[in-house]
Design a protein around this motif. Structure first.
Motif, PDB file in Angstrom:
ATOM      1  N   ILE A 114       0.760  -1.136  -0.080  1.00 14.12           N
ATOM      2  CA  ILE A 114       0.059   0.077  -0.006  1.00 14.12           C
ATOM      3  C   ILE A 114       0.948   1.436  -0.130  1.00 14.12           C
ATOM      4  O   ILE A 114       0.620   2.178  -0.737  1.00 14.12           O
ATOM      5  CB  ILE A 114      -0.855  -0.078   1.188  1.00 14.12           C
ATOM      6  N   ALA A 115       1.878   1.248   0.918  1.00 13.31           N
ATOM      7  CA  ALA A 115       3.017   2.242   1.018  1.00 13.31           C
ATOM      8  C   ALA A 115       3.589   2.817  -0.473  1.00 13.31           C
ATOM      9  O   ALA A 115       3.487   3.659  -1.000  1.00 13.31           O
ATOM     10  CB  ALA A 115       4.010   2.074   1.935  1.00 13.31           C
ATOM     11  N   ILE A 116       4.029   1.629  -1.236  1.00 13.75           N
ATOM     12  CA  ILE A 116       4.604   2.052  -2.728  1.00 13.75           C
ATOM     13  C   ILE A 116       3.543   2.246  -3.347  1.00 13.75           C
ATOM     14  O   ILE A 116       4.014   3.020  -4.619  1.00 13.75           O
ATOM     15  CB  ILE A 116       5.477   0.627  -2.858  1.00 13.75           C
ATOM     16  N   ILE A 117       2.469   1.775  -3.306  1.00 15.30           N
ATOM     17  CA  ILE A 117       1.394   2.364  -4.263  1.00 15.30           C
ATOM     18  C   ILE A 117       1.149   3.704  -4.241  1.00 15.30           C
ATOM     19  O   ILE A 117       0.821   4.152  -5.345  1.00 15.30           O
ATOM     20  CB  ILE A 117      -0.009   1.323  -4.100  1.00 15.30           C
ATOM     21  N   GLY A 118       1.292   4.474  -3.169  1.00 19.90           N
ATOM     22  CA  GLY A 118       1.180   5.811  -3.037  1.00 19.90           C
ATOM     23  C   GLY A 118       2.173   6.577  -3.786  1.00 19.90           C
ATOM     24  O   GLY A 118       1.666   7.441  -4.709  1.00 19.90           O
ATOM     25  N   PHE A 122       1.287   8.487  -7.530  1.00 24.78           N
ATOM     26  CA  PHE A 122       1.775   9.990  -7.514  1.00 24.78           C
ATOM     27  C   PHE A 122       2.796  10.043  -9.051  1.00 24.78           C
ATOM     28  O   PHE A 122       2.438  10.966  -9.627  1.00 24.78           O
ATOM     29  CB  PHE A 122       2.822   9.997  -6.467  1.00 24.78           C
ATOM     30  N   ALA A 123       3.500   8.923  -9.165  1.00 25.47           N
ATOM     31  CA  ALA A 123       4.454   8.964 -10.352  1.00 25.47           C
ATOM     32  C   ALA A 123       3.546   8.956 -11.754  1.00 25.47           C
ATOM     33  O   ALA A 123       3.732   9.620 -12.634  1.00 25.47           O
ATOM     34  CB  ALA A 123       5.484   7.857 -10.180  1.00 25.47           C
ATOM     35  N   ILE A 124       2.411   8.176 -11.543  1.00 24.70           N
ATOM     36  CA  ILE A 124       1.630   8.011 -12.683  1.00 24.70           C
ATOM     37  C   ILE A 124       1.060   9.232 -13.228  1.00 24.70           C
ATOM     38  O   ILE A 124       0.883   9.696 -14.323  1.00 24.70           O
ATOM     39  CB  ILE A 124       0.338   7.296 -12.422  1.00 24.70           C
ATOM     40  N   GLN A 125       0.658   9.990 -12.277  1.00 25.26           N
ATOM     41  CA  GLN A 125      -0.136  11.637 -12.668  1.00 25.26           C
ATOM     42  C   GLN A 125       1.097  12.261 -13.445  1.00 25.26           C
ATOM     43  O   GLN A 125       0.706  13.195 -14.315  1.00 25.26           O
ATOM     44  CB  GLN A 125      -0.476  12.397 -11.322  1.00 25.26           C
ATOM     45  N   TYR A 126       2.313  12.483 -13.057  1.00 30.71           N
ATOM     46  CA  TYR A 126       3.463  12.987 -13.852  1.00 30.71           C
ATOM     47  C   TYR A 126       3.692  12.515 -15.131  1.00 30.71           C
ATOM     48  O   TYR A 126       3.761  12.936 -15.929  1.00 30.71           O
ATOM     49  CB  TYR A 126       4.483  13.126 -13.025  1.00 30.71           C
ATOM     50  N   ALA A 127       3.796  11.095 -15.205  1.00 29.76           N
ATOM     51  CA  ALA A 127       4.102  10.416 -16.487  1.00 29.76           C
ATOM     52  C   ALA A 127       2.727  10.657 -17.294  1.00 29.76           C
ATOM     53  O   ALA A 127       3.063  10.667 -18.444  1.00 29.76           O
ATOM     54  CB  ALA A 127       4.301   8.851 -16.195  1.00 29.76           C
ATOM     55  N   ALA A 128       1.919  10.614 -16.893  1.00 35.31           N
ATOM     56  CA  ALA A 128       0.567  10.669 -17.800  1.00 35.31           C
ATOM     57  C   ALA A 128       0.326  12.313 -17.988  1.00 35.31           C
ATOM     58  O   ALA A 128      -0.805  12.473 -18.850  1.00 35.31           O
ATOM     59  CB  ALA A 128      -0.610  10.187 -17.362  1.00 35.31           C
ATOM     60  N   GLN A 129       1.174  12.985 -17.415  1.00 33.41           N
ATOM     61  CA  GLN A 129       0.779  14.664 -17.597  1.00 33.41           C
ATOM     62  C   GLN A 129      -0.899  14.913 -17.355  1.00 33.41           C
ATOM     63  O   GLN A 129      -1.327  15.690 -17.836  1.00 33.41           O
ATOM     64  CB  GLN A 129       0.919  14.991 -19.167  1.00 33.41           C
ATOM     65  N   ALA A 130      -1.151  13.949 -16.027  1.00 32.69           N
ATOM     66  CA  ALA A 130      -2.644  14.541 -15.599  1.00 32.69           C
ATOM     67  C   ALA A 130      -2.548  15.620 -14.729  1.00 32.69           C
ATOM     68  O   ALA A 130      -1.860  15.792 -14.102  1.00 32.69           O
ATOM     69  CB  ALA A 130      -2.968  13.073 -14.998  1.00 32.69           C
ATOM     70  N   GLY A 131      -3.589  16.448 -14.665  1.00 32.30           N
ATOM     71  CA  GLY A 131      -3.941  17.801 -13.785  1.00 32.30           C
ATOM     72  C   GLY A 131      -5.037  17.329 -13.206  1.00 32.30           C
ATOM     73  O   GLY A 131      -4.822  17.978 -12.034  1.00 32.30           O
ATOM     74  N   ALA A 283      -1.963  -6.386  -8.468  1.00 34.16           N
ATOM     75  CA  ALA A 283      -3.617  -5.571  -8.580  1.00 34.16           C
ATOM     76  C   ALA A 283      -4.087  -5.755  -7.234  1.00 34.16           C
ATOM     77  O   ALA A 283      -4.983  -4.500  -6.845  1.00 34.16           O
ATOM     78  CB  ALA A 283      -4.239  -6.573  -9.555  1.00 34.16           C
ATOM     79  N   SER A 284      -3.748  -6.590  -6.330  1.00 40.85           N
ATOM     80  CA  SER A 284      -4.284  -6.656  -4.958  1.00 40.85           C
ATOM     81  C   SER A 284      -3.771  -5.222  -4.361  1.00 40.85           C
ATOM     82  O   SER A 284      -4.438  -4.560  -3.482  1.00 40.85           O
ATOM     83  CB  SER A 284      -3.956  -7.755  -4.594  1.00 40.85           C
ATOM     84  N   TRP A 285      -2.424  -5.121  -4.333  1.00 38.09           N
ATOM     85  CA  TRP A 285      -1.815  -3.982  -3.726  1.00 38.09           C
ATOM     86  C   TRP A 285      -2.406  -2.686  -4.247  1.00 38.09           C
ATOM     87  O   TRP A 285      -2.809  -1.896  -3.527  1.00 38.09           O
ATOM     88  CB  TRP A 285      -0.295  -3.909  -4.069  1.00 38.09           C
ATOM     89  N   PHE A 286      -2.763  -2.555  -5.604  1.00 32.96           N
ATOM     90  CA  PHE A 286      -3.097  -1.408  -6.274  1.00 32.96           C
ATOM     91  C   PHE A 286      -4.522  -0.915  -5.720  1.00 32.96           C
ATOM     92  O   PHE A 286      -4.723   0.240  -5.447  1.00 32.96           O
ATOM     93  CB  PHE A 286      -2.854  -1.418  -7.769  1.00 32.96           C
ATOM     94  N   VAL A 287      -5.267  -1.722  -5.837  1.00 29.87           N
ATOM     95  CA  VAL A 287      -6.780  -1.430  -5.274  1.00 29.87           C
ATOM     96  C   VAL A 287      -6.943  -1.185  -3.742  1.00 29.87           C
ATOM     97  O   VAL A 287      -7.818  -0.345  -3.503  1.00 29.87           O
ATOM     98  CB  VAL A 287      -7.868  -2.570  -5.771  1.00 29.87           C
ATOM     99  N   ALA A 288      -6.045  -2.014  -2.887  1.00 36.22           N
ATOM    100  CA  ALA A 288      -6.107  -1.411  -1.729  1.00 36.22           C
ATOM    101  C   ALA A 288      -5.467  -0.116  -1.564  1.00 36.22           C
ATOM    102  O   ALA A 288      -5.899   0.706  -0.488  1.00 36.22           O
ATOM    103  CB  ALA A 288      -5.088  -2.459  -0.828  1.00 36.22           C
TER     104      ALA A 288
END
Length: 465
Positions: A114-118, A122-131, A283-288
């Motif tokens: 769960i900690a590393i998914i946080g 976060f990194a996904i938002q930057y890589a995808a240029q999400a606002g 997937a289990s980590w990510f949804v949690a």
């Protein structure tokens, strides 16, 4: 940024004494239940007369594979009985500490994920240029504060309890011609022990754990510090820099998360393997992790923080939780269906041990109901994803449900018939969870809650779906 400046962009989360007291109360109840569970196990020696090894249930070979399959099935059955007997012989049978260590490992792996998914989200938002998620970036990255503690706990737990948790650590499995020699585990020995001799010290396995945690903590600190520097100095250079580091992290995470799943979970059932297990654990980590981020965000919103966060952002979080619950179920079903359909004894033994057990069989269905059926039915409509009450209920169910998922991955392989869910399991989950919440919220309270100089803050303000 005319609109954004109407909001207080310098607000900090006040981690109040009342909130701390509530979390500590949960931890205290968990500690009491844990102690009761330990004394119950010590006093009753629950199922102590049964084999404590790697599942001692009788496994029949699937008939439609003919003589060859039957032969393989009997060999597999013998392996498992031998493994269980070896555990008993080498360690004096079942002891309450084995159950304690198994629970420690379940919670270590689960909350580290769960900690590393946080950090990953976060990194996904930057890589995808999400606002859209700019307002809650700090919530995501705050989960990484648990990683240093997770690293210490994982490494220490292995050195104290590795022999009880991992069957492959027994050196006589690798002695050819010996009474406990295991050809399958010997064939996998290099994955654990290289470049040292098989059955000595698993330097390759331990090194991977240390390197993975070292990399995760490094990237967490790098991304977090760059984000805080952006608050002080502004400009777009930090955004580009974070995006670059995020892209590097995502590649490393893709590799390390899969290998850590093999190392920390799949190697418990040393004879068994699944080619999509890395995806399944992710997937289990990510949804949690998504559910945890959503709950913290809702908690902040209800306390008057995150003013620009509205039902549109909540809807997006709801869609992520809904979508990845289905994704996890797809992987669960894919793994199960392929193994069921192929009917190969060395693969099917994993599910037969769990489904035919009076200790674990029911939890297979609890797992599916909590992690798929209820989230799917509750969050199916658009309105449900835009109301905090539905998301609070579903996210809480998912966090508990995916703990059950990890419980099913770890306990049958470490405890056999001596496992189950009792005071010890519930207590340790509550105690662990409360400590993780304390660490995450303490980290969150130290700096600004909003990335105030993020170049896409205006996009968050205007986000509408």
């Amino acid at each position: 940024m005319a609109h954004v400046t109407n909001f207080n962009l310098d607000q900090k989360f006040d981690f109040t004494a009342a909130l701390k007291k509530s979390i500590m109360l949960m931890g205290g109840i968990g500690a009491i239940l844990l102690v009761i569970g330990i004394f119950t196990s010590m006093g009753g020696g629950e199922h102590g007369h049964e084999a404590a090894g790697h599942g001692t249930e009788h496994v029949e070979a699937p008939a439609d594979h003919g003589d060859h399959a039957a032969e393989a099935g009997h060999a597999e059955e013998s392996d498992h009985h031998a493994e269980a007997a070896h555990e008993d012989e080498g360690h004096g049978g079942y002891h309450w500490s084995k159950r304690f260590f198994a629970n420690l490992w379940i919670n270590n792996v689960y909350f580290a994920g769960i900690a590393i998914i946080g950090v990953f989200f976060f990194a996904i938002q930057y890589a995808a240029q999400a606002g859209w998620a700019t307002a809650i970036l700090r919530v995501m990255i705050s989960f990484g504060n648990w990683l240093p503690f997770a690293a210490i706990l994982m490494i220490v737990t292995y050195f104290i309890a590795g022999h009880d948790l991992f069957h492959w650590t027994h050196h006589d499995l690798f002695v050819e011609g010996g009474a406990h020699y295991d050809k399958i585990i010997d064939g996998k020995g290099g994955f654990f022990y290289w470049p040292l001799a098989k059955g000595s010290f698993p330097i390759f396995w331990v090194a991977r754990m240390v390197i993975f945690f070292g990399l995760w903590i490094f990237f967490f600190n790098k991304l977090k510090n760059l984000s805080f520097q952006e608050d002080l100095n502004g400009g777009t250079s930090y955004w580009y820099n974070i995006r670059k580091w995020s892209a590097i992290f995502l590649v490393i995470f893709a590799v390390s998360s899969s290998i850590s799943a093999w190392d920390w979970v799949m190697s418990i059932d040393t004879h068994w393997f699944s080619t999509l297990f890395g995806w399944y654990v992710f997937a289990s980590w990510f949804v949690a992790g998504l559910s945890s981020i959503t709950l913290v965000t809702i908690m902040l919103k209800e306390r008057g923080y995150l003013e620009m966060f509205n039902e549109n952002h909540l809807h997006d979080l709801g869609k992520f939780v809904f979508g990845f619950s289905i994704f996890w179920t797809y992987l669960w079903f894919s793994q199960f269906l392929l193994i069921y359909y192929a009917n190969i004894p060395e693969e099917s033994v994993y599910f037969i041990e769990r489904l035919s057990s009076d200790k674990y069989g029911a939890f297979i269905f609890v797992n599916l109901i909590m992690n798929f059926v209820l989230p799917f039915l509750v969050l199916m409509t658009r309105d449900a994803k835009r109301h905090t009450i539905f998301l609070k209920v579903v996210c809480t169910l998912i966090i508990i449900g995916h703990w059950v998922d990890f419980f099913l991955m770890v306990q049958p392989g470490t405890l056999g018939h001596n496992g189950g869910v009792g005071f010890m399991e519930i207590g340790m989950f509550m105690l662990y969870g409360s400590v993780v919440i304390m660490v995450v919220l303490t980290g969150l309270s130290k700096k600004n809650l909003i990335a105030k100089n993020h170049p896409m803050l205006e996009e968050t303000y205007h986000h509408h779906i």
